[in-house]
Design a protein around this motif. Structure first.
Motif, mmCIF file in Angstrom:
data_model
loop_
_atom_site.group_PDB
_atom_site.id
_atom_site.type_symbol
_atom_site.label_atom_id
_atom_site.label_comp_id
_atom_site.label_asym_id
_atom_site.label_seq_id
_atom_site.Cartn_x
_atom_site.Cartn_y
_atom_site.Cartn_z
ATOM 1 N N VAL A 172 0.842 -1.199 0.000
ATOM 2 C CA VAL A 172 0.000 0.000 0.000
ATOM 3 C C VAL A 172 0.880 1.253 0.000
ATOM 4 C CG1 VAL A 172 -1.657 1.317 1.384
ATOM 5 C CG2 VAL A 172 -1.971 -1.131 1.044
ATOM 6 N N ILE A 173 1.939 1.245 0.789
ATOM 7 C CA ILE A 173 2.859 2.384 0.822
ATOM 8 C C ILE A 173 3.532 2.555 -0.535
ATOM 9 C CG2 ILE A 173 4.998 3.252 1.852
ATOM 10 C CD1 ILE A 173 4.077 1.918 4.475
ATOM 11 N N ALA A 174 3.932 1.458 -1.165
ATOM 12 C CA ALA A 174 4.550 1.536 -2.488
ATOM 13 C C ALA A 174 3.543 2.068 -3.511
ATOM 14 C CB ALA A 174 5.071 0.170 -2.912
ATOM 15 N N LEU A 175 2.299 1.657 -3.427
ATOM 16 C CA LEU A 175 1.277 2.161 -4.339
ATOM 17 C C LEU A 175 1.086 3.663 -4.169
ATOM 18 C CD1 LEU A 175 -0.936 1.604 -6.441
ATOM 19 C CD2 LEU A 175 -2.486 1.193 -4.523
ATOM 20 N N CYS A 176 1.065 4.130 -2.930
ATOM 21 C CA CYS A 176 0.960 5.575 -2.680
ATOM 22 C C CYS A 176 2.154 6.313 -3.267
ATOM 23 C CB CYS A 176 0.858 5.852 -1.186
ATOM 24 S SG CYS A 176 -0.699 5.322 -0.464
ATOM 25 N N GLY A 177 3.334 5.737 -3.145
ATOM 26 C CA GLY A 177 4.526 6.353 -3.728
ATOM 27 C C GLY A 177 4.454 6.424 -5.238
ATOM 28 N N VAL A 178 3.976 5.351 -5.867
ATOM 29 C CA VAL A 178 3.839 5.330 -7.329
ATOM 30 C C VAL A 178 2.811 6.362 -7.777
ATOM 31 C CG1 VAL A 178 3.057 3.928 -9.271
ATOM 32 C CG2 VAL A 178 4.650 2.974 -7.615
ATOM 33 N N LEU A 179 1.715 6.471 -7.034
ATOM 34 C CA LEU A 179 0.702 7.470 -7.374
ATOM 35 C C LEU A 179 1.261 8.886 -7.233
ATOM 36 C CD1 LEU A 179 -2.495 5.917 -5.774
ATOM 37 C CD2 LEU A 179 -1.905 6.068 -8.200
ATOM 38 N N ALA A 180 2.100 9.120 -6.241
ATOM 39 C CA ALA A 180 2.727 10.432 -6.083
ATOM 40 C C ALA A 180 3.672 10.727 -7.245
ATOM 41 C CB ALA A 180 3.472 10.500 -4.749
ATOM 42 N N VAL A 181 4.410 9.725 -7.695
ATOM 43 C CA VAL A 181 5.295 9.905 -8.850
ATOM 44 C C VAL A 181 4.469 10.212 -10.095
ATOM 45 C CG1 VAL A 181 6.923 8.735 -10.382
ATOM 46 C CG2 VAL A 181 7.168 8.512 -7.913
ATOM 47 N N LEU A 182 3.385 9.496 -10.288
ATOM 48 C CA LEU A 182 2.521 9.753 -11.438
ATOM 49 C C LEU A 182 1.926 11.156 -11.393
ATOM 50 C CD1 LEU A 182 0.674 6.337 -11.828
ATOM 51 C CD2 LEU A 182 2.475 7.296 -13.280
ATOM 52 N N PHE A 183 1.555 11.627 -10.209
ATOM 53 C CA PHE A 183 1.072 12.993 -10.069
ATOM 54 C C PHE A 183 2.167 13.988 -10.453
ATOM 55 C CE2 PHE A 183 0.881 16.813 -7.411
ATOM 56 C CZ PHE A 183 -0.305 17.358 -7.868
ATOM 57 N N GLY A 184 3.389 13.730 -10.021
ATOM 58 C CA GLY A 184 4.493 14.609 -10.373
ATOM 59 C C GLY A 184 4.738 14.650 -11.867
ATOM 60 N N VAL A 185 4.691 13.492 -12.507
ATOM 61 C CA VAL A 185 4.879 13.437 -13.957
ATOM 62 C C VAL A 185 3.746 14.172 -14.665
ATOM 63 C CG1 VAL A 185 4.905 11.881 -15.943
ATOM 64 C CG2 VAL A 185 6.246 11.333 -13.915
ATOM 65 N N TRP A 186 2.521 13.958 -14.212
ATOM 66 C CA TRP A 186 1.384 14.653 -14.810
ATOM 67 C C TRP A 186 1.522 16.164 -14.637
ATOM 68 C CZ3 TRP A 186 -2.271 17.655 -12.150
ATOM 69 C CH2 TRP A 186 -3.324 18.123 -12.932
ATOM 70 N N GLY A 187 1.884 16.604 -13.460
ATOM 71 C CA GLY A 187 1.969 18.033 -13.182
ATOM 72 C C GLY A 187 3.087 18.736 -13.934
ATOM 73 N N LEU A 188 4.143 18.013 -14.265
ATOM 74 C CA LEU A 188 5.287 18.638 -14.928
ATOM 75 C C LEU A 188 5.320 18.422 -16.433
ATOM 76 C CD1 LEU A 188 8.096 17.794 -12.357
ATOM 77 C CD2 LEU A 188 6.960 19.990 -12.711
ATOM 78 N N ASN A 189 4.814 17.306 -16.903
ATOM 79 C CA ASN A 189 5.060 16.922 -18.294
ATOM 80 C C ASN A 189 3.838 16.899 -19.207
ATOM 81 O OD1 ASN A 189 7.786 16.570 -17.721
ATOM 82 N ND2 ASN A 189 7.441 14.484 -17.047
ATOM 83 N N THR A 190 2.677 17.254 -18.714
ATOM 84 C CA THR A 190 1.506 17.254 -19.588
ATOM 85 C C THR A 190 0.964 18.683 -19.714
ATOM 86 O OG1 THR A 190 -0.065 16.863 -17.794
ATOM 87 C CG2 THR A 190 0.860 14.917 -18.874
ATOM 88 N N PRO A 191 0.327 18.986 -20.830
ATOM 89 C CA PRO A 191 -0.248 20.335 -20.991
ATOM 90 C C PRO A 191 -1.301 20.664 -19.926
ATOM 91 C CG PRO A 191 -0.185 19.209 -23.104
ATOM 92 C CD PRO A 191 0.215 18.208 -22.070
ATOM 93 N N GLN A 192 -2.126 19.673 -19.555
ATOM 94 C CA GLN A 192 -3.135 19.914 -18.521
ATOM 95 C C GLN A 192 -2.479 20.216 -17.174
ATOM 96 O OE1 GLN A 192 -3.048 17.040 -20.290
ATOM 97 N NE2 GLN A 192 -4.769 17.249 -21.702
ATOM 98 N N GLY A 193 -1.427 19.472 -16.855
ATOM 99 C CA GLY A 193 -0.712 19.711 -15.602
ATOM 100 C C GLY A 193 -0.011 21.047 -15.598
ATOM 101 N N ASN A 194 0.561 21.430 -16.721
ATOM 102 C CA ASN A 194 1.227 22.722 -16.809
ATOM 103 C C ASN A 194 0.235 23.874 -16.674
ATOM 104 O OD1 ASN A 194 3.854 21.840 -17.088
ATOM 105 N ND2 ASN A 194 3.656 21.560 -19.280
#
Length: 68
Positions: free
Chosen positions: A7-29
């Motif tokens: 569960v902790i690893a899943l939360c970490g992966v979701l946080a990484v995905l949020f970071g990628v979305w926020g930095l690398n997608t037009p919607q996140g930007n």
């Protein structure tokens, strides 16, 4: 205990995905402009660290549990 680490690893992966979305997608930007871009960056870094530690603890627990 293994479920907790997963569960902790899943939360970490979701946080990484949020970071990628926020930095690398037009919607996140559009959502995180200028200095707000630090939020997904640091969440992604923290998610990477959490994921690494959870996987490390899961592997260590697997090997330590075999001795018993």
């Amino acid at each position: 205990m293994k479920v907790t680490f997963l569960v902790i690893a899943l939360c970490g992966v979701l946080a990484v995905l949020f970071g990628v979305w926020g930095l690398n997608t037009p919607q996140g930007n559009r959502h995180f402009d200028e200095m707000d871009g630090l939020i997904p960056f640091f969440v992604g870094v923290a998610g990477t660290i959490v994921t690494f530690v959870a996987v490390l603890l899961l592997v260590l627990g697997f090997f330590v549990g075999k001795d018993k």
